[in-house]
Design a protein around this motif. Structure first.
Motif, PDB file in Angstrom:
ATOM      1  N   GLN A  41       0.907  -1.111   0.154  1.00  0.00           N
ATOM      2  CA  GLN A  41      -0.146   0.214   0.009  1.00  0.00           C
ATOM      3  C   GLN A  41       0.777   1.570  -0.079  1.00  0.00           C
ATOM      4  O   GLN A  41       1.902   0.722  -0.146  1.00  0.00           O
ATOM      5  N   GLY A  42       0.584   2.415  -0.346  1.00  0.00           N
ATOM      6  CA  GLY A  42       0.873   3.379  -0.248  1.00  0.00           C
ATOM      7  C   GLY A  42       1.262   4.248   1.183  1.00  0.00           C
ATOM      8  O   GLY A  42       0.320   3.213   2.199  1.00  0.00           O
ATOM      9  N   PRO A  43       2.307   4.735   1.763  1.00  0.00           N
ATOM     10  CA  PRO A  43       1.747   5.323   2.745  1.00  0.00           C
ATOM     11  C   PRO A  43       0.560   6.437   3.434  1.00  0.00           C
ATOM     12  O   PRO A  43       0.503   7.007   2.558  1.00  0.00           O
ATOM     13  N   GLU A  44       0.459   6.735   4.861  1.00  0.00           N
ATOM     14  CA  GLU A  44      -0.558   6.801   5.638  1.00  0.00           C
ATOM     15  C   GLU A  44      -0.024   8.145   6.783  1.00  0.00           C
ATOM     16  O   GLU A  44       0.631   7.294   7.259  1.00  0.00           O
ATOM     17  N   LEU A  45      -1.025   9.239   6.801  1.00  0.00           N
ATOM     18  CA  LEU A  45      -0.612   9.333   7.830  1.00  0.00           C
ATOM     19  C   LEU A  45      -1.157   9.399   9.263  1.00  0.00           C
ATOM     20  O   LEU A  45      -2.108   8.482   9.410  1.00  0.00           O
ATOM     21  N   LEU A  46       0.131   9.778  10.156  1.00  0.00           N
ATOM     22  CA  LEU A  46      -0.193   9.237  11.015  1.00  0.00           C
ATOM     23  C   LEU A  46      -0.204  10.522  12.223  1.00  0.00           C
ATOM     24  O   LEU A  46      -1.525  10.051  13.078  1.00  0.00           O
ATOM     25  N   ASP A  57      -3.633  14.190  14.811  1.00  0.00           N
ATOM     26  CA  ASP A  57      -3.282  12.570  15.107  1.00  0.00           C
ATOM     27  C   ASP A  57      -4.675  12.113  15.003  1.00  0.00           C
ATOM     28  O   ASP A  57      -4.888  10.851  15.532  1.00  0.00           O
ATOM     29  N   SER A  58      -5.277  11.945  13.886  1.00  0.00           N
ATOM     30  CA  SER A  58      -6.808  11.276  13.652  1.00  0.00           C
ATOM     31  C   SER A  58      -6.137  10.315  13.071  1.00  0.00           C
ATOM     32  O   SER A  58      -7.448   9.522  13.674  1.00  0.00           O
ATOM     33  N   GLN A  59      -5.978   9.562  12.945  1.00  0.00           N
ATOM     34  CA  GLN A  59      -5.273   8.301  12.549  1.00  0.00           C
ATOM     35  C   GLN A  59      -4.326   7.326  13.436  1.00  0.00           C
ATOM     36  O   GLN A  59      -3.779   6.407  13.092  1.00  0.00           O
ATOM     37  N   LEU A  60      -3.716   8.303  13.957  1.00  0.00           N
ATOM     38  CA  LEU A  60      -3.183   7.714  14.669  1.00  0.00           C
ATOM     39  C   LEU A  60      -3.918   6.595  16.446  1.00  0.00           C
ATOM     40  O   LEU A  60      -4.900   7.823  16.982  1.00  0.00           O
ATOM     41  N   PHE A  65      -0.094   4.268  20.560  1.00  0.00           N
ATOM     42  CA  PHE A  65       0.657   5.139  20.155  1.00  0.00           C
ATOM     43  C   PHE A  65       1.137   6.040  20.401  1.00  0.00           C
ATOM     44  O   PHE A  65      -0.289   6.659  21.162  1.00  0.00           O
ATOM     45  N   SER A  66       2.036   6.455  21.168  1.00  0.00           N
ATOM     46  CA  SER A  66       2.007   8.012  21.195  1.00  0.00           C
ATOM     47  C   SER A  66       3.508   8.797  20.368  1.00  0.00           C
ATOM     48  O   SER A  66       4.209   8.657  19.767  1.00  0.00           O
ATOM     49  N   ALA A  67       4.030  10.263  20.155  1.00  0.00           N
ATOM     50  CA  ALA A  67       4.298  11.054  19.730  1.00  0.00           C
ATOM     51  C   ALA A  67       4.813  12.106  19.971  1.00  0.00           C
ATOM     52  O   ALA A  67       3.415  12.504  20.673  1.00  0.00           O
ATOM     53  N   GLU A  68       5.495  12.359  20.274  1.00  0.00           N
ATOM     54  CA  GLU A  68       6.653  13.497  20.527  1.00  0.00           C
ATOM     55  C   GLU A  68       7.351  14.726  19.784  1.00  0.00           C
ATOM     56  O   GLU A  68       7.928  14.204  19.385  1.00  0.00           O
ATOM     57  N   ARG A  69       7.445  15.654  20.024  1.00  0.00           N
ATOM     58  CA  ARG A  69       8.169  16.606  19.086  1.00  0.00           C
ATOM     59  C   ARG A  69       8.614  17.828  20.799  1.00  0.00           C
ATOM     60  O   ARG A  69       8.316  18.528  19.678  1.00  0.00           O
ATOM     61  N   LEU A  70       9.180  17.587  21.078  1.00  0.00           N
ATOM     62  CA  LEU A  70       8.858  18.534  22.852  1.00  0.00           C
ATOM     63  C   LEU A  70       9.955  19.496  22.063  1.00  0.00           C
ATOM     64  O   LEU A  70       9.430  20.452  22.725  1.00  0.00           O
ATOM     65  N   LYS A  71      10.956  20.075  21.904  1.00  0.00           N
ATOM     66  CA  LYS A  71      11.774  20.820  21.565  1.00  0.00           C
ATOM     67  C   LYS A  71      11.387  21.777  20.017  1.00  0.00           C
ATOM     68  O   LYS A  71      11.616  22.598  19.859  1.00  0.00           O
ATOM     69  N   GLY A  72      10.301  20.938  19.660  1.00  0.00           N
ATOM     70  CA  GLY A  72      10.172  21.503  18.263  1.00  0.00           C
ATOM     71  C   GLY A  72      10.558  21.441  16.359  1.00  0.00           C
ATOM     72  O   GLY A  72      11.416  21.950  15.625  1.00  0.00           O
ATOM     73  N   VAL A  73      11.899  19.501  17.500  1.00  0.00           N
ATOM     74  CA  VAL A  73      12.933  19.381  16.540  1.00  0.00           C
ATOM     75  C   VAL A  73      13.065  17.760  16.052  1.00  0.00           C
ATOM     76  O   VAL A  73      12.119  17.333  15.120  1.00  0.00           O
ATOM     77  N   SER A  75      11.754  13.819  16.300  1.00  0.00           N
ATOM     78  CA  SER A  75      10.617  13.500  16.970  1.00  0.00           C
ATOM     79  C   SER A  75      10.814  11.878  17.732  1.00  0.00           C
ATOM     80  O   SER A  75      11.894  11.692  16.920  1.00  0.00           O
ATOM     81  N   THR A  76       9.978  11.542  18.343  1.00  0.00           N
ATOM     82  CA  THR A  76      10.168  10.275  18.363  1.00  0.00           C
ATOM     83  C   THR A  76       9.082   9.833  18.773  1.00  0.00           C
ATOM     84  O   THR A  76       8.026  10.339  19.072  1.00  0.00           O
ATOM     85  N   LEU A  77       8.106   8.417  18.030  1.00  0.00           N
ATOM     86  CA  LEU A  77       7.379   7.401  17.924  1.00  0.00           C
ATOM     87  C   LEU A  77       7.594   6.503  18.372  1.00  0.00           C
ATOM     88  O   LEU A  77       8.604   5.431  18.938  1.00  0.00           O
ATOM     89  N   LYS A  78       6.178   5.945  19.818  1.00  0.00           N
ATOM     90  CA  LYS A  78       6.328   5.296  20.413  1.00  0.00           C
ATOM     91  C   LYS A  78       5.013   4.121  20.602  1.00  0.00           C
ATOM     92  O   LYS A  78       3.912   4.722  19.619  1.00  0.00           O
ATOM     93  N   ILE A  79       5.707   2.753  20.584  1.00  0.00           N
ATOM     94  CA  ILE A  79       4.406   1.860  20.039  1.00  0.00           C
ATOM     95  C   ILE A  79       4.753   0.836  21.892  1.00  0.00           C
ATOM     96  O   ILE A  79       5.390   0.374  21.742  1.00  0.00           O
ATOM     97  N   GLN A  80       3.371   1.147  21.761  1.00  0.00           N
ATOM     98  CA  GLN A  80       3.536  -0.100  23.636  1.00  0.00           C
ATOM     99  C   GLN A  80       1.980  -0.402  24.443  1.00  0.00           C
ATOM    100  O   GLN A  80       0.754   0.565  24.138  1.00  0.00           O
ATOM    101  N   PRO A  81       1.828  -1.345  24.545  1.00  0.00           N
ATOM    102  CA  PRO A  81       2.928  -2.971  23.641  1.00  0.00           C
ATOM    103  C   PRO A  81       2.059  -2.782  21.605  1.00  0.00           C
ATOM    104  O   PRO A  81       1.503  -2.414  21.212  1.00  0.00           O
TER     105      PRO A  81
END
Lengths: 114, 111
Positions: A41-46, A57-60, A65-73, A75-81
């Motif tokens: 498939q093609g990529p889809e925005l998370l 973040d409507s498709q996250l 799933f969680s995502a952060e970009r604390l200082k605006g530079v 970014s980290t995307l996490k999956i648990q579990p």
């Protein structure tokens, strides 16, 4: 030419474990995107960030799933579990802040859940 | 939401042949990009072309925004051109800047 940096390049882990991906956008790019690409498939925005704020973040799947970009530079995307269905390519992209600007993609992280 | 259709879905060429890939979209856009995804999964930006015509070596692209389609031309194809070609757009009326990808064209260039 400046590039979007992602790590790791590959990640293999077992279901129910935690996994994290990192992205460093092109310097000066205010907008950062995480996309997920399932095989065939093609990529889809998370999630989309404008500086440190989440724009979309409507498709996250927020239960795992969680995502952060604390200082605006960077970014980290996490999956648990992690679940078997999370196996995919995770792509980070960045662009200048104005609408309609081209998006530049990193090489991605290929995640395999066993 | 905006729909993006690509044709053909797959294509087999002999080395040296030319080809045309098509992308149709259902609404006005403020961004259209063509990408090549190689066998290693890397998504390579070929063109940023919301309108007009651009050329880069053996590749060229044309977008006719008023008729809502874009074409990617590959001339004198090489085996390294193999992979999946994606067209992706950002809707002009969208609230965010997310790219909507088509289903892709799988290209195989044989020696």
């Amino acid at each position: 030419e400046a590039e979007v940096a992602q790590s790791p390049r590959y990640k293999i882990t077992e279901k129910s474990q935690a996994v994290a991906f990192w992205c460093d956008p092109i310097s000066g790019h205010a907008t950062l995107y995480w996309y997920r690409q399932i095989l065939g498939q093609g990529p889809e925005l998370l999630v989309q960030f404008q500086d440190e704020s989440v724009v979309d973040d409507s498709q996250l799947p927020k239960d795992r799933f969680s995502a952060e970009r604390l200082k605006g530079v960077d970014s980290t995307l996490k999956i648990q579990p992690a679940e078997l269905g999370d196996s995919a390519m995770y792509l980070c992209a960045s662009s200048l802040g104005q609408p309609g600007q081209p998006q530049h993609f990193g090489d991605g992280t290929r995640l395999s859940i066993l | 939401g905006i729909q993006v259709e690509q044709s053909p879905p797959d294509l087999i060429l002999q080395e040296g042949a030319n080809s045309t890939l098509r992308c149709n979209f259902s609404d006005s856009v403020n961004n259209l990009q063509w990408f090549h995804q190689n066998p290693w999964g890397q998504l390579i930006n070929l063109f940023y072309i919301p309108s007009g015509t651009k050329q880069n070596g053996r590749l060229s692209a044309t977008t006719v925004a008023t008729e809502r389609y874009s074409l990617l031309y590959i001339s004198s194809s090489q085996t390294t051109d193999s992979g999946v070609y994606f067209c992706a757009v950002v809707s002009n009326g969208g609230a965010t800047n997310k790219l909507i990808f088509g289903t892709g064209t799988l290209l195989a260039v044989q020696p």
